[in-house]
Design an enzyme around this catalytic site. Structure first.
Site, short mmCIF file in Angstrom:
data_model
loop_
_atom_site.label_atom_id
_atom_site.label_comp_id
_atom_site.label_asym_id
_atom_site.label_seq_id
_atom_site.Cartn_x
_atom_site.Cartn_y
_atom_site.Cartn_z
N GLY A 1 0.79 -1.20 0.00
CA GLY A 1 0.00 0.00 0.00
C GLY A 1 0.83 1.27 0.00
O GLY A 1 0.44 2.28 -0.55
N ARG B 1 -9.81 -3.25 6.73
CA ARG B 1 -10.24 -2.26 5.74
C ARG B 1 -9.72 -2.50 4.32
O ARG B 1 -9.97 -1.68 3.44
CB ARG B 1 -9.86 -0.84 6.17
CG ARG B 1 -10.42 -0.42 7.50
CD ARG B 1 -10.40 1.08 7.71
NE ARG B 1 -9.23 1.71 7.13
CZ ARG B 1 -9.29 2.80 6.39
NH1 ARG B 1 -10.46 3.38 6.15
NH2 ARG B 1 -8.20 3.34 5.90
#
Length: 612
Positions: free
Chosen positions: A38, A157
């Site tokens: 990420g 998430r």
């Protein structure tokens, strides 16, 4: 550096390409990039003292910026949870010799679930048993990890096939807690930013609502369905179409594919549009899947919970303002998009497309008041507000309505951009010059805003009226911002930290479709240029079947000729960076060529020269 084909299980010195790079991590050698997380670059490295491969995730962004909070959050989360058998193991953390933070984790040689689904055309396993059997068993295993995180006060998430790694023993492991948040954290109500992997994100998350336990339930169910089906539950020909489908379309029915009724019912409930209709916890969802296994005559997969670790400590970092690099143009299965929700958005914008869902992802505000015209004249908006966009990145299409507010017919003879920033505006369609407008009639001009520079931009839309000396004008109000290299997951390094894109992207085509884009970046600190290439998903999908591979050759060089900084990757890479090239006083260009190794067909793209 770029994504390269998955490394074979050889020891250092045995690779055909020779030894890898030195990351500056004590005890690690022969590092090779294997992917991008990420917010960092992931390498496979060899630890000779332990005679093992490890995965090293190096922070690719500014250590003193918001990425610091994200790094510390992932470190603390993995430190508390990585003893779970289905969560990736964290060995240590620290900083490289160059000062970049890193996480050193177990290297899972099986790659990710996304890799396996792509390599096996969606089956995920080359066995005779139905796909749903392995998918449901794997989903239950990951559910134990996710429930453990929830009971520790953490929301993941970002559950998706790309964040489920497969161990050498075939066991799934939940990875990448870079987006994890404490369950008790309250988002900023003033300006909320939502980062999500769109195909597996719950509808309410894409609307900008806070993540919750049930949004993680949705993401896990979506991943299991993808595992069974081989493709995501929802796909679309554009981002807006994908968001509309997620908001409105029913969950795909797997019953015709032989998936048991109980499995389908559990998945459909977990992916309900209304979060209150889903299973309240991951454990409840897993139990429904286990019951479905028993009903089908399959052994129930163990649901493993870790030790209770308590809630998130009060000192946990709060939510930073950051965005993942969004590959919106490619619309890959793991597409990531950042949703920005301003405090107040005009209601008519939210009414477009599918309401708040699509409008939440769009950064457009079509606002403005109509000018009061004299009799016999045309009514047009005084201003059109288009918002802020990255330099050289096109906005969505905006419509300008023209109305004949007078008592006689009026004819427009020309519509064109004007003003100092007129080059920022492109007319994509108009129905105003083809006919005369009778009193009360309307026509529409459609425009796209593409800022050519940073800061405030005010192009004009000029409309020439027959028998009138001066044209009517609509003032378009927008802004441009420089695109930082971090938006394309630049590698760690001083020259990449402050680099920004210069000039528009260049594109290469294959079979009449875009298959390649190349960008040139410039570092003011290093006075150096670097190149970045991206291989589009629609090319990869065509080139990969049958074991197809390709070579990416990327170079940034002086425009006048001569050698430059070159980087190559072969296999099935989809992005690549060059090293910085000190430019001096001359101009530079970036060129990328992709060549298919089986057919020999190639495509090339070259940027415009940049003179820094």
């Amino acid at each position: 550096m770029g994504h390269i084909e998955k490394a074979a299980r050889h020891r250092p010195g045995e690779a055909a390409g020779g030894p890898g790079m030195d990351l500056g991590v004590v005890g690690c050698t022969d590092a090779v990039e294997v992917g991008r997380g990420g917010f960092g670059v992931v390498y496979r490295a060899w630890q000779p003292d332990f005679h093992r491969w490890v995965a090293v995730k190096v922070l690719a962004a500014d250590w003193h910026g918001p990425s610091r909070a994200r790094f510390e959050r992932e470190l603390k989360t993995l430190g508390r949870l990585s003893d779970h058998p289905h969560i990736v193991t964290l060995h240590q953390a620290g900083r490289t010799v160059a000062g970049n933070p890193y996480l050193l984790m177990a290297y899972e040689e099986g790659g990710s679930l996304a890799d396996r689904l792509a390599a096996t055309d969606g089956s995920g396993a080359e066995v005779a048993e139905p796909r749903w059997v392995a998918a449901v068993a794997g989903g239950i295993a990951v559910a134990g990890a996710l429930e453990t995180a929830h009971r520790a006060g953490v929301l993941h998430r970002d559950v998706k096939p790309g964040n489920i790694l497969i161990s050498p023993y075939g066991e799934p492991k939940l990875a990448d807690f870079g987006l994890a948040r404490p369950r008790t954290e309250v988002p900023d109500a003033g300006r909320r930013r939502v980062t999500a992997s769109v195909p597996h994100a719950a509808p309410e998350v894409l609307r900008g609502e806070p993540a919750s336990v049930t949004s993680d339930v949705y993401a896990l169910a979506s991943t299991v369905l993808h595992w069974i089906r081989g493709t995501p539950a929802f796909t679309g020909h554009s981002e807006a179409d994908l968001l509309r489908r997620i908001a409105a379309d029913p969950v795909p029915d797997l019953r015709p594919d032989g998936v048991p009724e109980a499995v389908c019912a559990a998945l459909e409930r977990a992916m309900a549009k209304d979060a209150t209709q889903r299973q309240p916890t991951v454990a409840a969802f897993a139990e429904e899947l286990r019951q479905a296994q028993r009903a089908a005559g399959e052994p129930a997969t163990p649901f493993v919970l870790g030790a209770e670790t308590g809630a998130v400590p009060a000192g946990e970092p709060t939510r930073p303002r950051f965005s993942l690099a969004a590959r919106r143009a490619a619309l890959a299965p793991d597409l990531t998009a950042t949703v920005a929700r301003p405090t107040r958005v005009p209601g008519r914008v939210l009414a477009r497309a599918v309401g708040a869902l699509v409008a939440g992802v769009s950064v457009l505000v079509a606002a403005g008041s109509a000018a009061t015209p004299p009799a016999g004249e045309l009514a047009v908006p005084v201003e059109l507000t288009v918002g802020e966009h990255e330099v050289h990145a096109a906005s969505d299409e905006h419509a300008v309505t023209v109305r004949n507010a007078g008592g006689r017919e009026v004819r427009l003879t020309r519509v064109a951009p004007a003003g100092p920033h007129g080059g920022d505006l492109e007319i994509t369609g108009e129905g105003c010059t083809a006919r005369e407008l009778a009193p009360g009639q309307r026509c529409e001009v459609r425009v796209v805003f593409t800022p050519q520079g940073p800061g405030a931009r005010t192009p004009l839309l000029a409309m020439t009226v027959a028998d009138r000396a001066r044209p009517l004008t609509v003032r378009v109000v927008g802004a441009g911002r420089l695109r930082p290299a971090s938006r394309d997951d630049a590698p760690p390094g001083r020259c990449y930290d402050d680099a920004f894109q210069v000039g528009p992207s260049a594109y290469g085509h294959a079979g009449g479709l875009r298959g390649l884009s190349v960008k040139q970046y410039w570092s003011p600190t290093c006075r150096a240029a670097m190149a970045y290439a991206w291989v589009w998903k629609q090319y990869r999908d065509t080139a990969m079947p049958g074991g197809g591979t390709w070579l990416v050759d990327l170079v940034v060089r002086p425009a006048a000729g001569g050698s430059g900084a070159r980087q190559r990757a072969q296999g099935q890479p989809h992005e690549l960076w060059t090293m910085p090239l000190t430019a001096g006083d001359g101009c530079t260009v970036a060129t990328a060529t992709v060549t298919h190794r089986l057919t020999g067909e190639s495509m090339t793209a070259t940027t415009e020269p940049y003179c820094g």
